[in-house]
Design a protein around this motif. Structure first.
Motif, PDB file in Angstrom:
ATOM      1  N   ILE A   1       2.494  -0.969  -3.007  1.00  0.00           N
ATOM      2  CA  ILE A   1       2.613  -1.275  -1.580  1.00  0.00           C
ATOM      3  C   ILE A   1       2.150  -0.048  -0.812  1.00  0.00           C
ATOM      4  CG2 ILE A   1       4.183  -1.858   0.307  1.00  0.00           C
ATOM      5  CD1 ILE A   1       6.050  -3.081  -1.807  1.00  0.00           C
TER       6      ILE A   1
ATOM      7  N   ILE B   1       4.947  -6.065   6.443  1.00  0.00           N
ATOM      8  CA  ILE B   1       4.338  -5.994   5.113  1.00  0.00           C
ATOM      9  C   ILE B   1       4.071  -7.400   4.585  1.00  0.00           C
ATOM     10  CG2 ILE B   1       4.688  -5.295   2.710  1.00  0.00           C
ATOM     11  CD1 ILE B   1       6.426  -2.984   3.763  1.00  0.00           C
ATOM     12  N   CYS B   2       5.001  -8.330   4.869  1.00  0.00           N
ATOM     13  CA  CYS B   2       4.894  -9.700   4.355  1.00  0.00           C
ATOM     14  C   CYS B   2       4.110 -10.626   5.283  1.00  0.00           C
ATOM     15  CB  CYS B   2       6.287 -10.265   4.122  1.00  0.00           C
ATOM     16  SG  CYS B   2       7.228  -9.385   2.864  1.00  0.00           S
TER      17      CYS B   2
ATOM     18  N   VAL C   1      -0.631  -4.963  -0.145  1.00  0.00           N
ATOM     19  CA  VAL C   1      -0.004  -5.080  -1.461  1.00  0.00           C
ATOM     20  C   VAL C   1      -1.129  -5.177  -2.474  1.00  0.00           C
ATOM     21  CG1 VAL C   1       1.536  -6.397  -2.929  1.00  0.00           C
ATOM     22  CG2 VAL C   1       1.974  -6.286  -0.468  1.00  0.00           C
TER      23      VAL C   1
ATOM     24  N   TYR D   1      -1.019  -9.023   2.875  1.00  0.00           N
ATOM     25  CA  TYR D   1      -0.275 -10.149   2.305  1.00  0.00           C
ATOM     26  C   TYR D   1      -0.896 -11.493   2.676  1.00  0.00           C
ATOM     27  CZ  TYR D   1       3.665 -13.144   1.062  1.00  0.00           C
ATOM     28  OH  TYR D   1       4.451 -14.116   0.499  1.00  0.00           O
TER      29      TYR D   1
ATOM     30  N   VAL E   1       3.650 -11.367  -5.146  1.00  0.00           N
ATOM     31  CA  VAL E   1       4.747 -10.687  -4.451  1.00  0.00           C
ATOM     32  C   VAL E   1       5.949 -11.613  -4.363  1.00  0.00           C
ATOM     33  CG1 VAL E   1       5.437  -9.413  -2.391  1.00  0.00           C
ATOM     34  CG2 VAL E   1       3.008  -9.559  -3.008  1.00  0.00           C
TER      35      VAL E   1
ATOM     36  N   VAL F   1       5.300  -7.347  -7.732  1.00  0.00           N
ATOM     37  CA  VAL F   1       5.936  -6.616  -6.634  1.00  0.00           C
ATOM     38  C   VAL F   1       7.111  -7.432  -6.111  1.00  0.00           C
ATOM     39  CG1 VAL F   1       5.623  -5.710  -4.289  1.00  0.00           C
ATOM     40  CG2 VAL F   1       3.763  -5.516  -5.964  1.00  0.00           C
TER      41      VAL F   1
ATOM     42  N   ILE G   1       9.869  -7.428  -2.787  1.00  0.00           N
ATOM     43  CA  ILE G   1      10.249  -6.892  -1.487  1.00  0.00           C
ATOM     44  C   ILE G   1      11.567  -7.561  -1.104  1.00  0.00           C
ATOM     45  CG2 ILE G   1       9.617  -6.669   0.947  1.00  0.00           C
ATOM     46  CD1 ILE G   1       6.684  -6.747   0.084  1.00  0.00           C
TER      47      ILE G   1
END
Length: 299
Positions: A2, A47-48, A60, A65, A75, A149, A151
């Protein structure tokens, strides 16, 4: 991996996240810490791809994303355990996710078993789940696509001590097998037990980041005086701010020489002056975020 680069999010004049940068490497658990309203959840949402940043970027594996093909296979995300459809059974929630991701539905019972939900729990509707059960179901959903990954925002919320211990082992095993974990939690002792790296955020800015051992060795200096009121005055005159401990001491983000000279110049008798690293993550957190507002920002 990330990668977060100069991520900023403003709501009007309010900077919820201000120029935040950090990376999470494969094979590690990164603890993402900060008081309420510090910007942790907003950062994770950016981030998402759920919240568009004002400036900056987050990727990512080198890809934003939103541009990931079939993102659940890359993810695993758990941001809100209460976001699941309450009228579906746990098994149905995972079966629909498996269909969306192109995963064999035979993986559903395995995923439930992996997070400690038995066949009876899988047939129960989500509205009848406790918060801890919803967290387990959310983890099963995050892990269903065998991502590299994870999160996770407050994944241990609602779990009992046994469940928290179980989750610690699950995340540690995931990272030890080469996975990348970004973990936000208010359970500082649990983060300390499982994290390799730490990112501490306060008032939307990163106030510290690095290896856990390195940061915990630099938490400041613990000082205790015969006259606590006089000590407070000395620190104020020296331009130093400190955080009071439960046993009457003060942790100051400065070296012992600076504090000792200030006390000597004022003729103040010190009872204790030593590195505060032994206070662990909790003390480091309080020291770094001292003075930050703990009120949630109104959007």
């Amino acid at each position: 991996m990330i990668t977060v680069e100069r991520l900023t999010k403003r709501y009007g004049a309010h900077p919820a996240v201000d120029d935040v940068s950090f990376t999470c490497e494969p094979g590690t658990v990164t603890g993402f810490l900060g008081p309420n309203g510090a910007g942790k959840s907003t950062t994770m949402r950016m981030i998402c791809g759920l919240t568009p940043p004002t400036t900056g970027s987050a990727t990512v594996g080198g890809t934003p994303y939103r541009r990931l093909g079939n993102p659940g296979r890359h993810v695993g995300v758990l941001l809100d355990a209460s976001a699941q459809h309450s009228g579906r059974t746990g098994r149905e929630v995972l079966a629909l996710a498996a269909l969306t991701m192109g995963i064999d539905r035979r993986e559903v019972p395995r995923a439930l078993d992996r997070v400690g939900l038995n066949a009876t729990a899988g047939k129960r509707r989500v509205k009848a789940y406790s918060l801890g059960m919803r967290q387990r179901l959310g983890l099963a959903l995050a892990l269903l696509g065998d991502p590299a990954v994870l999160i996770l925002d407050e994944p241990a919320n609602g779990l009992d001590p046994e469940g928290i211990y179980w989750m610690r082992g699950l995340l540690r095993d995931f990272a030890d097998r080469g996975g990348t974990v970004l973990l936000s939690s208010h359970l500082l002792r649990e983060v300390e037990a499982v994290a390799d790296q730490l990112v501490v955020i306060g008032a939307g800015k990163v106030v510290a980041q690095g290896g856990k051992a390195e940061l915990l060795a630099q938490t400041g200096t613990l000082v205790r005086a015969a006259d606590p009121a006089a000590l407070a005055t000395v620190l104020e005159r020296a331009g130093l701010t400190g955080t009071r401990t439960t046993d009457g001491g003060v942790v100051v983000p400065a070296g012992s020489e600076v504090i000792g000279r200030a006390a000597a110049d004022a003729g103040l008798v010190l009872l204790e002056l030593r590195p505060a690293g032994s206070g662990g993550l909790e003390q480091m957190f309080l020291t770094l975020t001292a003075g930050d507002s703990v009120k949630e920002a109104v959007r």
